[in-house]
Design a protein around this motif. Structure first.
Motif, mmCIF file in Angstrom:
data_model
loop_
_atom_site.group_PDB
_atom_site.id
_atom_site.type_symbol
_atom_site.label_atom_id
_atom_site.label_comp_id
_atom_site.label_asym_id
_atom_site.label_seq_id
_atom_site.Cartn_x
_atom_site.Cartn_y
_atom_site.Cartn_z
ATOM 1 N N TYR A 31 42.065 86.110 9.144
ATOM 2 C CA TYR A 31 42.012 85.012 10.240
ATOM 3 C C TYR A 31 43.411 84.142 10.346
ATOM 4 C CZ TYR A 31 37.541 87.118 12.208
ATOM 5 O OH TYR A 31 36.375 87.992 12.497
ATOM 6 N N ASP A 32 43.507 83.710 11.452
ATOM 7 C CA ASP A 32 44.186 82.425 11.833
ATOM 8 C C ASP A 32 43.585 81.253 11.847
ATOM 9 O OD1 ASP A 32 46.673 84.000 14.248
ATOM 10 O OD2 ASP A 32 47.138 84.579 11.905
ATOM 11 N N MET A 33 43.647 80.425 11.464
ATOM 12 C CA MET A 33 42.989 79.046 11.157
ATOM 13 C C MET A 33 43.711 78.253 11.666
ATOM 14 S SD MET A 33 40.239 80.223 9.816
ATOM 15 C CE MET A 33 39.531 78.527 8.586
ATOM 16 N N ALA A 34 43.038 76.820 12.369
ATOM 17 C CA ALA A 34 43.889 76.359 12.849
ATOM 18 C C ALA A 34 42.811 74.553 12.795
ATOM 19 C CB ALA A 34 44.589 76.521 14.741
ATOM 20 N N TRP A 35 43.149 73.830 13.511
ATOM 21 C CA TRP A 35 43.026 72.385 13.966
ATOM 22 C C TRP A 35 42.991 72.524 15.223
ATOM 23 C CZ3 TRP A 35 39.299 69.912 10.955
ATOM 24 C CH2 TRP A 35 39.345 70.631 9.284
ATOM 25 N N PHE A 36 42.025 71.663 15.341
ATOM 26 C CA PHE A 36 42.485 70.576 17.305
ATOM 27 C C PHE A 36 41.745 68.988 17.400
ATOM 28 C CE2 PHE A 36 44.145 74.362 19.749
ATOM 29 C CZ PHE A 36 43.884 75.616 19.359
ATOM 30 N N ARG A 37 42.399 68.678 18.733
ATOM 31 C CA ARG A 37 41.510 67.511 18.479
ATOM 32 C C ARG A 37 40.942 67.511 19.507
ATOM 33 N NH1 ARG A 37 46.356 63.249 16.113
ATOM 34 N NH2 ARG A 37 47.379 63.583 17.877
ATOM 35 N N GLN A 38 39.818 66.166 19.781
ATOM 36 C CA GLN A 38 39.156 65.680 21.266
ATOM 37 C C GLN A 38 39.166 64.085 21.548
ATOM 38 O OE1 GLN A 38 36.655 68.329 23.362
ATOM 39 N NE2 GLN A 38 37.334 67.568 25.511
ATOM 40 N N ALA A 39 40.358 63.883 22.170
ATOM 41 C CA ALA A 39 39.833 61.931 21.677
ATOM 42 C C ALA A 39 39.064 61.756 23.092
ATOM 43 C CB ALA A 39 40.769 60.900 22.549
ATOM 44 N N PRO A 40 38.210 61.034 22.684
ATOM 45 C CA PRO A 40 37.292 60.360 23.956
ATOM 46 C C PRO A 40 38.092 60.516 25.411
ATOM 47 C CG PRO A 40 37.055 59.282 21.838
ATOM 48 C CD PRO A 40 38.196 60.041 21.540
ATOM 49 N N GLY A 41 38.126 60.757 26.686
ATOM 50 C CA GLY A 41 37.698 60.971 27.354
ATOM 51 C C GLY A 41 39.589 61.942 27.829
ATOM 52 N N LYS A 42 39.371 62.916 26.843
ATOM 53 C CA LYS A 42 41.029 63.661 27.251
ATOM 54 C C LYS A 42 40.699 64.633 26.561
ATOM 55 C CE LYS A 42 44.764 59.896 25.937
ATOM 56 N NZ LYS A 42 45.367 59.643 24.469
ATOM 57 N N VAL A 92 37.806 63.514 17.784
ATOM 58 C CA VAL A 92 37.040 64.630 17.412
ATOM 59 C C VAL A 92 37.959 65.931 16.480
ATOM 60 C CG1 VAL A 92 34.825 65.965 16.776
ATOM 61 C CG2 VAL A 92 34.653 64.153 18.383
ATOM 62 N N TYR A 93 38.236 65.997 15.776
ATOM 63 C CA TYR A 93 38.232 67.448 14.916
ATOM 64 C C TYR A 93 38.021 67.971 14.338
ATOM 65 C CZ TYR A 93 42.883 64.202 14.465
ATOM 66 O OH TYR A 93 43.926 63.155 15.079
ATOM 67 N N TYR A 94 38.074 69.542 15.199
ATOM 68 C CA TYR A 94 38.054 70.860 14.955
ATOM 69 C C TYR A 94 38.153 71.617 14.256
ATOM 70 C CZ TYR A 94 34.883 68.664 18.247
ATOM 71 O OH TYR A 94 33.576 68.033 19.319
ATOM 72 N N CYS A 95 37.959 72.333 13.428
ATOM 73 C CA CYS A 95 38.638 74.021 13.152
ATOM 74 C C CYS A 95 38.353 74.375 13.942
ATOM 75 C CB CYS A 95 38.249 74.411 11.624
ATOM 76 S SG CYS A 95 36.653 74.190 10.978
ATOM 77 N N ALA A 96 39.107 75.519 14.135
ATOM 78 C CA ALA A 96 38.448 77.019 15.303
ATOM 79 C C ALA A 96 39.547 78.072 13.739
ATOM 80 C CB ALA A 96 39.464 76.513 16.001
ATOM 81 N N ALA A 97 38.307 79.589 13.887
ATOM 82 C CA ALA A 97 39.386 80.886 13.739
ATOM 83 C C ALA A 97 39.364 81.641 15.305
ATOM 84 C CB ALA A 97 39.068 81.183 11.983
ATOM 85 N N ARG A 98 40.881 82.412 14.578
ATOM 86 C CA ARG A 98 40.784 83.708 15.346
ATOM 87 C C ARG A 98 40.670 85.566 15.032
ATOM 88 N NH1 ARG A 98 46.773 84.293 17.169
ATOM 89 N NH2 ARG A 98 46.112 85.463 19.135
ATOM 90 N N LEU A 99 41.198 86.419 14.772
ATOM 91 C CA LEU A 99 41.473 86.967 14.214
ATOM 92 C C LEU A 99 42.843 87.573 14.131
ATOM 93 C CD1 LEU A 99 40.029 89.631 12.854
ATOM 94 C CD2 LEU A 99 40.658 90.913 14.358
ATOM 95 N N GLY A 100 43.729 87.352 12.985
ATOM 96 C CA GLY A 100 45.007 87.249 13.201
ATOM 97 C C GLY A 100 46.071 88.479 13.256
ATOM 98 N N ILE A 101 45.231 89.689 12.858
ATOM 99 C CA ILE A 101 46.388 90.724 12.091
ATOM 100 C C ILE A 101 46.373 91.984 14.074
ATOM 101 C CG2 ILE A 101 46.024 92.804 11.214
ATOM 102 C CD1 ILE A 101 43.730 91.826 9.399
ATOM 103 N N ALA A 102 47.270 91.520 13.859
ATOM 104 C CA ALA A 102 47.828 92.314 14.663
ATOM 105 C C ALA A 102 48.820 91.589 16.366
ATOM 106 C CB ALA A 102 47.879 93.531 15.455
ATOM 107 N N LYS A 103 48.099 90.179 15.775
ATOM 108 C CA LYS A 103 48.240 89.488 17.011
ATOM 109 C C LYS A 103 49.526 88.347 16.565
ATOM 110 C CE LYS A 103 43.941 89.590 18.999
ATOM 111 N NZ LYS A 103 42.821 88.651 19.012
ATOM 112 N N GLY A 104 50.111 87.883 17.398
ATOM 113 C CA GLY A 104 51.190 86.861 17.478
ATOM 114 C C GLY A 104 50.903 84.908 17.115
#
Length: 125
Positions: A31-42, A92-104
C-alpha cells in the motif's frame, strides 16, 4: 486495513512533532501511505505520501523542506516528521492507505481507501 495515527499535540511555532501511523505488515508491503490534514473550516488537503516500494515520496508545497515522510518496515509504521512548524499547520492530521501495486502515485484523498482516526496538531504563535 487498520491505521492507527498518533503523535499530535500542542507545540510552539518553530517547534517539531513526529506523527506515527501504525498498520499491519501486509498493508505495508502493498500500500501507498499518505498524510492528509484538515484545518477548521477548510477542506482536507494532501501533505505527503510514500509509495508502497518505499522508493518514492511526494510532498505538498507547504510541506517541502519542513516535513519528511518515512517508514519503518520492522515496526510497520509510517512517520511524518514535522519541523519548523507554523500556526497555519494547525489541523487534524490523518494517515491514509491505498493499494499501490500497478497504480501511479496519488495526492488525491478520494483515491485512498483506508483512513486512520486522525490526530490533532496545534501550533501556537
Amino acid at each position: 486495513v487498520q491505521l492507527q495515527a498518533s503523535g499530535g499535540g500542542l507545540v510552539q511555532a518553530g517547534g517539531s512533532l513526529r506523527l506515527s501511523c501504525a498498520t499491519s505488515r501486509s498493508t505495508f508491503s502493498r500500500y501507498d501511505m499518505a498524510w492528509f490534514r484538515q484545518a477548521p473550516g477548510k477542506e482536507r488537503e494532501f501533505v505527503a505520501s510514500i509509495r508502497w516500494t518505499g522508493r518514492s515520496t511526494d510532498y505538498a508545497d507547504s510541506a517541502k523542506g519542513r516535513f519528511t515522510i518515512s517508514r519503518d518496515i520492522a515496526k510497520s509504521t509510517v512517520f511524518l516528521q514535522m519541523n519548523s512548524l507554523k500556526p497555519e499547520d494547525t489541523a487534524v492530521y490523518y494517515c491514509a492507505a491505498r493499494l499501490g501495486i500497478a497504480k501511479g502515485p496519488s495526492t488525491h484523498g478520494s483515491e485512498y481507501d483506508y483512513w486512520g482516526q486522525g490526530t490533532l496538531v496545534t501550533v501556537s504563535s
